[in-house]
Design a protein around this motif. Structure first.
Motif, PDB file in Angstrom:
ATOM      1  N   CYS A   9       0.843  -1.101   0.114  1.00 28.94           N
ATOM      2  CA  CYS A   9      -0.088  -0.013   0.070  1.00 28.94           C
ATOM      3  C   CYS A   9       0.810   1.408   0.050  1.00 28.94           C
ATOM      4  CB  CYS A   9      -0.811   0.020   1.321  1.00 28.94           C
ATOM      5  SG  CYS A   9      -2.074   1.311   1.438  1.00 28.94           S
ATOM      6  N   SER A  10       0.926   2.108  -1.102  1.00 32.89           N
ATOM      7  CA  SER A  10       1.500   3.128  -1.207  1.00 32.89           C
ATOM      8  C   SER A  10       1.180   4.163  -2.225  1.00 32.89           C
ATOM      9  CB  SER A  10       3.155   2.997  -1.634  1.00 32.89           C
ATOM     10  OG  SER A  10       3.184   2.330  -2.844  1.00 32.89           O
ATOM     11  N   PRO A  11       1.495   5.427  -1.949  1.00 35.03           N
ATOM     12  CA  PRO A  11       0.742   6.436  -3.074  1.00 35.03           C
ATOM     13  C   PRO A  11       1.164   6.130  -4.454  1.00 35.03           C
ATOM     14  CG  PRO A  11       1.798   7.385  -1.433  1.00 35.03           C
ATOM     15  CD  PRO A  11       2.534   6.043  -1.492  1.00 35.03           C
ATOM     16  N   LEU A  12       0.197   6.681  -5.612  1.00 35.04           N
ATOM     17  CA  LEU A  12       0.516   6.419  -6.797  1.00 35.04           C
ATOM     18  C   LEU A  12       0.154   7.818  -7.691  1.00 35.04           C
ATOM     19  CD1 LEU A  12       0.850   4.713  -9.351  1.00 35.04           C
ATOM     20  CD2 LEU A  12      -1.798   4.289  -9.632  1.00 35.04           C
ATOM     21  N   ARG A  13      -1.133   8.252  -7.263  1.00 37.43           N
ATOM     22  CA  ARG A  13      -1.483   9.453  -8.308  1.00 37.43           C
ATOM     23  C   ARG A  13      -0.337  10.674  -8.286  1.00 37.43           C
ATOM     24  NH1 ARG A  13      -7.510  10.334  -8.878  1.00 37.43           N
ATOM     25  NH2 ARG A  13      -7.402  10.254 -10.922  1.00 37.43           N
ATOM     26  N   ARG A  14      -0.012  11.264  -7.251  1.00 39.67           N
ATOM     27  CA  ARG A  14       0.938  12.169  -7.397  1.00 39.67           C
ATOM     28  C   ARG A  14       2.377  11.929  -7.644  1.00 39.67           C
ATOM     29  NH1 ARG A  14      -3.617  14.543  -7.330  1.00 39.67           N
ATOM     30  NH2 ARG A  14      -4.644  15.826  -5.629  1.00 39.67           N
ATOM     31  N   TYR A  26       9.525  -1.361  -2.636  1.00 41.51           N
ATOM     32  CA  TYR A  26       8.931  -1.707  -1.487  1.00 41.51           C
ATOM     33  C   TYR A  26       8.594  -3.278  -1.808  1.00 41.51           C
ATOM     34  CZ  TYR A  26       8.023   3.309  -0.621  1.00 41.51           C
ATOM     35  OH  TYR A  26       8.018   4.724  -0.542  1.00 41.51           O
ATOM     36  N   SER A  27       8.101  -3.561  -3.103  1.00 40.28           N
ATOM     37  CA  SER A  27       7.834  -4.959  -3.268  1.00 40.28           C
ATOM     38  C   SER A  27       9.168  -5.850  -3.282  1.00 40.28           C
ATOM     39  CB  SER A  27       7.230  -4.871  -4.791  1.00 40.28           C
ATOM     40  OG  SER A  27       5.810  -4.430  -4.831  1.00 40.28           O
ATOM     41  N   ARG A  28      10.105  -5.298  -3.865  1.00 38.95           N
ATOM     42  CA  ARG A  28      11.574  -5.876  -3.617  1.00 38.95           C
ATOM     43  C   ARG A  28      11.728  -6.239  -2.101  1.00 38.95           C
ATOM     44  NH1 ARG A  28      15.504  -8.983  -6.624  1.00 38.95           N
ATOM     45  NH2 ARG A  28      17.066  -9.196  -5.108  1.00 38.95           N
ATOM     46  N   LEU A  73      -1.119  -6.160   5.487  1.00 34.00           N
ATOM     47  CA  LEU A  73      -1.128  -4.833   4.650  1.00 34.00           C
ATOM     48  C   LEU A  73      -0.113  -4.388   5.050  1.00 34.00           C
ATOM     49  CD1 LEU A  73      -2.673  -2.968   2.636  1.00 34.00           C
ATOM     50  CD2 LEU A  73      -3.535  -1.857   4.615  1.00 34.00           C
ATOM     51  N   TRP A  74       1.016  -3.774   4.263  1.00 35.64           N
ATOM     52  CA  TRP A  74       2.070  -3.122   4.415  1.00 35.64           C
ATOM     53  C   TRP A  74       1.921  -1.658   3.937  1.00 35.64           C
ATOM     54  CZ3 TRP A  74       7.225  -6.177   3.820  1.00 35.64           C
ATOM     55  CH2 TRP A  74       7.118  -7.367   4.653  1.00 35.64           C
ATOM     56  N   VAL A  75       1.853  -0.683   4.584  1.00 35.25           N
ATOM     57  CA  VAL A  75       1.722   0.666   4.373  1.00 35.25           C
ATOM     58  C   VAL A  75       3.060   1.292   4.303  1.00 35.25           C
ATOM     59  CG1 VAL A  75       0.491   2.809   4.824  1.00 35.25           C
ATOM     60  CG2 VAL A  75      -0.607   0.539   5.390  1.00 35.25           C
ATOM     61  N   PHE A  76       3.407   2.077   2.911  1.00 37.86           N
ATOM     62  CA  PHE A  76       4.722   2.657   3.003  1.00 37.86           C
ATOM     63  C   PHE A  76       4.286   4.134   2.734  1.00 37.86           C
ATOM     64  CE2 PHE A  76       5.731  -1.794   1.961  1.00 37.86           C
ATOM     65  CZ  PHE A  76       6.800  -1.846   2.476  1.00 37.86           C
ATOM     66  N   GLY A  77       5.389   4.879   3.361  1.00 31.07           N
ATOM     67  CA  GLY A  77       5.309   6.392   3.295  1.00 31.07           C
ATOM     68  C   GLY A  77       4.321   7.177   4.447  1.00 31.07           C
ATOM     69  N   GLY A  95      -9.688  -7.622   9.876  1.00 35.07           N
ATOM     70  CA  GLY A  95      -8.855  -8.019  10.782  1.00 35.07           C
ATOM     71  C   GLY A  95      -7.584  -8.258  10.437  1.00 35.07           C
ATOM     72  N   LEU A  96      -6.972  -7.880   9.601  1.00 34.92           N
ATOM     73  CA  LEU A  96      -5.655  -8.151   8.844  1.00 34.92           C
ATOM     74  C   LEU A  96      -4.671  -7.110   9.784  1.00 34.92           C
ATOM     75  CD1 LEU A  96      -5.538  -8.073   5.164  1.00 34.92           C
ATOM     76  CD2 LEU A  96      -5.416  -9.854   6.560  1.00 34.92           C
ATOM     77  N   PRO A  97      -3.569  -7.924  10.249  1.00 32.04           N
ATOM     78  CA  PRO A  97      -2.412  -6.942  10.760  1.00 32.04           C
ATOM     79  C   PRO A  97      -1.653  -6.007   9.554  1.00 32.04           C
ATOM     80  CG  PRO A  97      -1.893  -9.212  10.832  1.00 32.04           C
ATOM     81  CD  PRO A  97      -3.145  -9.219   9.774  1.00 32.04           C
ATOM     82  N   ILE A  98      -1.721  -4.820  10.033  1.00 34.90           N
ATOM     83  CA  ILE A  98      -1.343  -3.423   9.033  1.00 34.90           C
ATOM     84  C   ILE A  98       0.112  -3.117   9.770  1.00 34.90           C
ATOM     85  CG2 ILE A  98      -1.808  -1.250   8.439  1.00 34.90           C
ATOM     86  CD1 ILE A  98      -4.552  -1.814   8.956  1.00 34.90           C
ATOM     87  N   ARG A  99       1.221  -3.293   8.689  1.00 32.88           N
ATOM     88  CA  ARG A  99       2.677  -2.704   9.412  1.00 32.88           C
ATOM     89  C   ARG A  99       2.804  -1.450   8.639  1.00 32.88           C
ATOM     90  NH1 ARG A  99       6.438  -7.786   8.829  1.00 32.88           N
ATOM     91  NH2 ARG A  99       7.759  -6.342   9.534  1.00 32.88           N
ATOM     92  N   TYR A 100       3.248  -0.543   9.456  1.00 39.48           N
ATOM     93  CA  TYR A 100       3.754   0.849   8.719  1.00 39.48           C
ATOM     94  C   TYR A 100       5.067   0.942   8.410  1.00 39.48           C
ATOM     95  CZ  TYR A 100      -1.138   1.972   9.496  1.00 39.48           C
ATOM     96  OH  TYR A 100      -2.477   1.968   9.675  1.00 39.48           O
ATOM     97  N   PHE A 101       5.590   1.400   7.266  1.00 37.10           N
ATOM     98  CA  PHE A 101       6.863   1.499   7.187  1.00 37.10           C
ATOM     99  C   PHE A 101       7.211   3.091   6.613  1.00 37.10           C
ATOM    100  CE2 PHE A 101       5.973  -2.797   6.567  1.00 37.10           C
ATOM    101  CZ  PHE A 101       7.387  -3.403   7.071  1.00 37.10           C
ATOM    102  N   SER A 102       8.377   3.745   6.725  1.00 39.65           N
ATOM    103  CA  SER A 102       8.843   5.041   6.128  1.00 39.65           C
ATOM    104  C   SER A 102       9.144   4.814   4.713  1.00 39.65           C
ATOM    105  CB  SER A 102       9.866   5.362   6.994  1.00 39.65           C
ATOM    106  OG  SER A 102      11.280   4.666   6.488  1.00 39.65           O
ATOM    107  N   GLU A 103       9.375   5.926   3.616  1.00 41.55           N
ATOM    108  CA  GLU A 103       9.633   5.384   2.441  1.00 41.55           C
ATOM    109  C   GLU A 103      11.102   4.889   2.442  1.00 41.55           C
ATOM    110  OE1 GLU A 103       9.577   9.255   0.231  1.00 41.55           O
ATOM    111  OE2 GLU A 103       7.331   9.403   0.390  1.00 41.55           O
ATOM    112  N   SER A 104      11.911   4.887   3.492  1.00 46.37           N
ATOM    113  CA  SER A 104      13.320   4.270   3.518  1.00 46.37           C
ATOM    114  C   SER A 104      12.987   2.933   3.975  1.00 46.37           C
ATOM    115  CB  SER A 104      14.286   5.219   4.135  1.00 46.37           C
ATOM    116  OG  SER A 104      13.896   5.246   5.674  1.00 46.37           O
TER     117      SER A 104
END
Length: 108
Positions: A9-14, A26-28, A73-77, A95-104
């Motif tokens: 899960c990461s931004p696309l449009r802008r 992120y996929s890698r 779900l892995w959220v980036f940024g 009820g899925l685990p959600i993990r948050y990551f920075s852009e790095s």
């Protein structure tokens, strides 16, 4: 080895081109963590027009359907787009685990 399926899960449009490159990184990263990454926002724009409202809506719906087969779900940024909000909300409902990551790609 069977890999855990994770939704990227990461931004696309802008900044579309830059964001596609980031989503691939992120996929890698997820792959290197032993996971099978699913990044619909990288795949679907190859055949759907994100600027076309009905095609964008269809792409979002298909992405949410793919989320149903994922284990996390892995959220980036730090910036959460409208599309990302829908994915996060669906993961919470499931009820899925959600993990948050920075852009790095640092978790936190």
């Amino acid at each position: 080895m069977r890999r855990k399926v994770v939704y990227i899960c990461s931004p696309l449009r802008r900044g579309y081109e830059k964001n596609i490159v980031k989503a691939n990184l992120y996929s890698r990263f997820a792959y290197e963590q032993g996971c099978l990454p699913i990044a619909p926002h990288v795949i679907f724009p190859q055949f759907l027009d994100d600027e076309n409202k009905s095609e964008r809506k269809a792409g979002m719906a298909m992405g949410l359907q793919l989320l149903e087969i994922c284990k996390e779900l892995w959220v980036f940024g730090h910036k959460i787009s409208e599309g990302m909000k829908a994915e996060i909300e669906k993961a919470k409902q499931m009820g899925l685990p959600i993990r948050y990551f920075s852009e790095s790609m640092e978790e936190g």
